[in-house]
Design an enzyme around this catalytic site. Structure first.
Site, PDB file in Angstrom:
ATOM      1  N   GLU A  37      56.065  60.098  -4.266  1.00 52.85           N
ATOM      2  CA  GLU A  37      54.835  60.870  -4.083  1.00 52.85           C
ATOM      3  C   GLU A  37      54.449  61.662  -5.327  1.00 52.85           C
ATOM      4  O   GLU A  37      55.303  62.124  -6.084  1.00 52.85           O
ATOM      5  CB  GLU A  37      54.988  61.820  -2.896  1.00 52.85           C
ATOM      6  CG  GLU A  37      55.108  61.096  -1.567  1.00 52.85           C
ATOM      7  CD  GLU A  37      54.940  62.022  -0.381  1.00 52.85           C
ATOM      8  OE1 GLU A  37      54.280  63.067  -0.513  1.00 52.85           O
ATOM      9  OE2 GLU A  37      55.468  61.697   0.694  1.00 52.85           O
ATOM     10  N   ASP A  38      53.126  61.798  -5.516  1.00 54.82           N
ATOM     11  CA  ASP A  38      52.548  62.711  -6.507  1.00 54.82           C
ATOM     12  C   ASP A  38      53.090  62.472  -7.910  1.00 54.82           C
ATOM     13  O   ASP A  38      53.378  63.412  -8.663  1.00 54.82           O
ATOM     14  CB  ASP A  38      52.812  64.164  -6.101  1.00 54.82           C
ATOM     15  CG  ASP A  38      52.085  64.567  -4.825  1.00 54.82           C
ATOM     16  OD1 ASP A  38      51.564  63.683  -4.141  1.00 54.82           O
ATOM     17  OD2 ASP A  38      52.056  65.769  -4.515  1.00 54.82           O
ATOM     18  N   CYS A  75      46.781  61.337  -1.192  1.00 50.00           N
ATOM     19  CA  CYS A  75      47.655  60.443  -0.435  1.00 50.00           C
ATOM     20  C   CYS A  75      46.997  59.714   0.744  1.00 50.00           C
ATOM     21  O   CYS A  75      47.123  58.498   0.853  1.00 50.00           O
ATOM     22  CB  CYS A  75      48.899  61.195   0.044  1.00 50.00           C
ATOM     23  SG  CYS A  75      48.569  62.718   0.924  1.00 50.00           S
ATOM     24  N   ASP A 244      52.214  57.086  -5.417  1.00 49.08           N
ATOM     25  CA  ASP A 244      51.056  56.942  -4.523  1.00 49.08           C
ATOM     26  C   ASP A 244      49.739  57.406  -5.134  1.00 49.08           C
ATOM     27  O   ASP A 244      48.669  57.151  -4.572  1.00 49.08           O
ATOM     28  CB  ASP A 244      51.312  57.631  -3.173  1.00 49.08           C
ATOM     29  CG  ASP A 244      51.473  59.139  -3.255  1.00 49.08           C
ATOM     30  OD1 ASP A 244      51.586  59.670  -4.369  1.00 49.08           O
ATOM     31  OD2 ASP A 244      51.496  59.777  -2.192  1.00 49.08           O
ATOM     32  N   HIS A 245      49.756  58.107  -6.228  1.00 55.80           N
ATOM     33  CA  HIS A 245      48.578  58.474  -7.031  1.00 55.80           C
ATOM     34  C   HIS A 245      49.114  59.240  -8.217  1.00 55.80           C
ATOM     35  O   HIS A 245      50.317  59.183  -8.499  1.00 55.80           O
ATOM     36  CB  HIS A 245      47.554  59.291  -6.223  1.00 55.80           C
ATOM     37  CG  HIS A 245      48.147  60.425  -5.459  1.00 55.80           C
ATOM     38  ND1 HIS A 245      48.681  61.549  -6.064  1.00 55.80           N
ATOM     39  CD2 HIS A 245      48.333  60.611  -4.131  1.00 55.80           C
ATOM     40  CE1 HIS A 245      49.145  62.374  -5.153  1.00 55.80           C
ATOM     41  NE2 HIS A 245      48.968  61.821  -3.959  1.00 55.80           N
TER      42      HIS A 245
END
Length: 537
Positions: A37-38, A75, A244-245
């Site tokens: 994540e992130d 997300c 995810d980004h």
């Protein structure tokens, strides 16, 4: 990809169409997804300052995609596009943490894998902007694992989402570094700081804390890969690693710049991907669904918006990629973007709003706080100041080659007028082709999806029976709700069936022996599951 194909995807295709490619040349691969994540490209081998040895080894053994992008910088819309293979702006799932109903022909792509015989697990984030579909996963929980499959020879698709690099973890690590310097992994003084941040000790410590939590997450990735090795499955498993980004810090996550959109994507597939491969073609998250379906032995449905990016079915590289940002938490803003190899064009549909609207979660971030402090006390420099202004320009244009951080807006430069006009027209054409839902107010969009409130719940399955020669019957399930799929279980007669637990995916009839009973439930994306019905032979 032709705009005409995208337009067709928005038409009222309602039939469920999916076919296998036929007998594969080899056993279908296991597929392991490792999502982080992130996290942008601040991992090895993309970034020499990162320390992620397990990710680096995965890259040495597989392919690294240099130009990989998300369609969204946050997300839930990102994951909505990944799980459906479609732009969220096209199917109405573009707002952060909304509860929408995609068109009836849309499926969560793991359902296609289950139809191909895969055991599918998710551990454990969903965040699709609609209810996690009962028919997508054999198991979706914190305990879900490919090891739980009842048949060890059954191929699996297993997702592990690692939240230890989330923006909240960066805040905690930043505090830990301040309270106890021995907790630091990276030297804040050595890391290059993005030019849109003030060069202060707090900003540097926050940037280093981000690198720290990515390193910590890499350790878990090593453990998950070791499990695969210990089980003797590494050589027959396609491993996909992705973030995810972009970066979970100010002007990264939630923003349509490379800092919020450019992601790490690495794949390893022994015997199919040459070790040490590096690719620079455009790829995006919407390519994951068709690629995984193809790798599993299926033919990707034609309504998907991405392309297969591996093997002999690899599709042509797109000349442009498109991105969208809409409501983030409690704040509305609408931005669309298109990029080619050199330029990134943004259109701020709500340019009257400031770049930084107060939102509870990001505003706790140390760099957001530092930007606000420096702005008030001494003033920000010319590269950081625009992000803290009270309004945005209507259009932005950046040369991503000469200006990789996108801090010099060329939209008003007459020398680049032809480029701006070309990208503006391309973006408008794409929005029309996608039937972009961003211009529809969210309450109105919701009303259109659930105009008849009773339709928010999937209708009960209708059970049809066909008598077989040996006193067994074949159960055929139908549903009045367009686009419904079915889950079923064989149960004891008159048993009370819980909605929790494992449901088999209904594909094409169920054989029911004398004395057996079946429980069935219907589900459609975005709707509440139906009541459970039972039938006994």
């Amino acid at each position: 990809m032709a705009l005409e194909r995208w337009l067709l995807a928005g038409l009222s295709a309602t039939a469920f169409v999916f076919v296998a490619r036929g007998p594969a040349d080899a056993k279908p691969p296991n597929i392991l997804w490792l999502s982080i994540e992130d996290t942008g490209q601040q991992v090895e081998p993309y970034d020499p300052y990162a320390h992620t040895p397990n990710i680096a080894k995965l890259a040495r053994d597989g392919v690294t995609f240099l130009e990989a992008y998300s369609h969204s910088p946050v997300c839930a819309p990102t994951r909505s596009g990944i799980i459906t293979g479609m732009y969220p702006t096209a199917i109405g799932t573009h707002h952060m943490r909304s509860r929408m109903a995609p068109p009836p022909f849309v499926r969560a792509f793991p359902e296609y894998l289950r139809r191909l015989g895969y055991y599918t697990t998710n551990n454990s984030k969903t965040d699709y902007n609609f209810r996690a579909p009962l028919t997508a996963w054999d198991e979706s929980s914190r305990n879900a694992h490919w090891k739980n499959r009842p048949d060890p020879d059954q191929p699996f698709f297993a997702v592990f989402n690692l939240g230890s690099s989330h923006e909240g973890s960066v805040r905690r690590q930043h505090a830990s570094r301040s309270d106890e310097p021995s907790e630091a992994i990276h030297d804040a003084a050595r890391l290059p700081l993005p030019p849109y941040y003030p060069d202060t000790p707090k900003a540097r410590e926050a940037w280093a804390a981000y690198y720290d939590v990515v390193t910590m997450t890499d350790r878990t990735i090593g453990e998950l890969l070791a499990e695969l090795e210990e089980a003797g499955l590494a050589d027959e498993t396609l491993v996909v690693f992705w973030g995810d980004h972009g970066v979970g810090l100010a002007r990264g996550k939630r923003w349509i710049y490379d800092s919020g959109l450019k992601i790490p994507l690495i794949m390893r597939w022994p015997g199919h991907i040459e070790p040490g491969t590096v690719r620079s073609d455009f790829v995006q998250f919407l390519d994951l669904a068709p690629t995984i379906i193809w790798a599993a032995g299926g033919t990707p449905p034609s309504h998907l918006h991405g392309r297969v990016i591996l093997g002999e079915s690899r599709g042509p590289e797109p000349t442009h990629l498109f991105h969208g940002r809409d409501r983030m938490d409690e704040r509305y803003d609408m931005i669309r973007a298109v990029r080619d190899r050199r330029f990134l064009y943004l259109r701020n549909f709500e340019s009257h709003r400031p770049w930084v609207q107060f939102m509870r979660t990001p505003s706790q971030g140390p760099i957001y706080q530092e930007l606000a402090r420096v702005k008030l006390e001494v003033g920000l420099g010319p590269l950081a100041a625009p992000f803290m202004r009270e309004t945005k320009p209507y259009e932005e244009l950046y040369d991503v080659v000469a200006d990789p951080h996108q801090v010099f807006n060329l939209a008003a430069d007459k020398r680049f007028r032809p480029v701006l006009e070309d990208l503006r027209l391309r973006l408008e054409a794409w929005m029309i082709a996608m039937d972009d839902k961003g211009l529809v107010p969210e309450p109105e969009l919701y009303r259109r999806m659930f105009e008849d409130e009773s339709s928010a719940k999937t209708a009960e399955p209708i059970v049809r029976t066909e008598q077989l020669d040996d006193a067994a019957v074949r159960i055929v399930l139908e549903c009045p709700t367009e686009g419904a799929s079915f889950g079923y279980r064989l149960v004891s007669p008159r048993a009370k069936v819980s909605r929790q637990g494992h449901w088999q995916l209904y594909v094409d009839g169920i054989r029911l022996e004398p004395g057996q009973s079946v429980a069935a439930v219907a589900t459609r994306l975005g709707y509440e599951d139906s009541d459970i019905v039972t039938f006994s032979n």
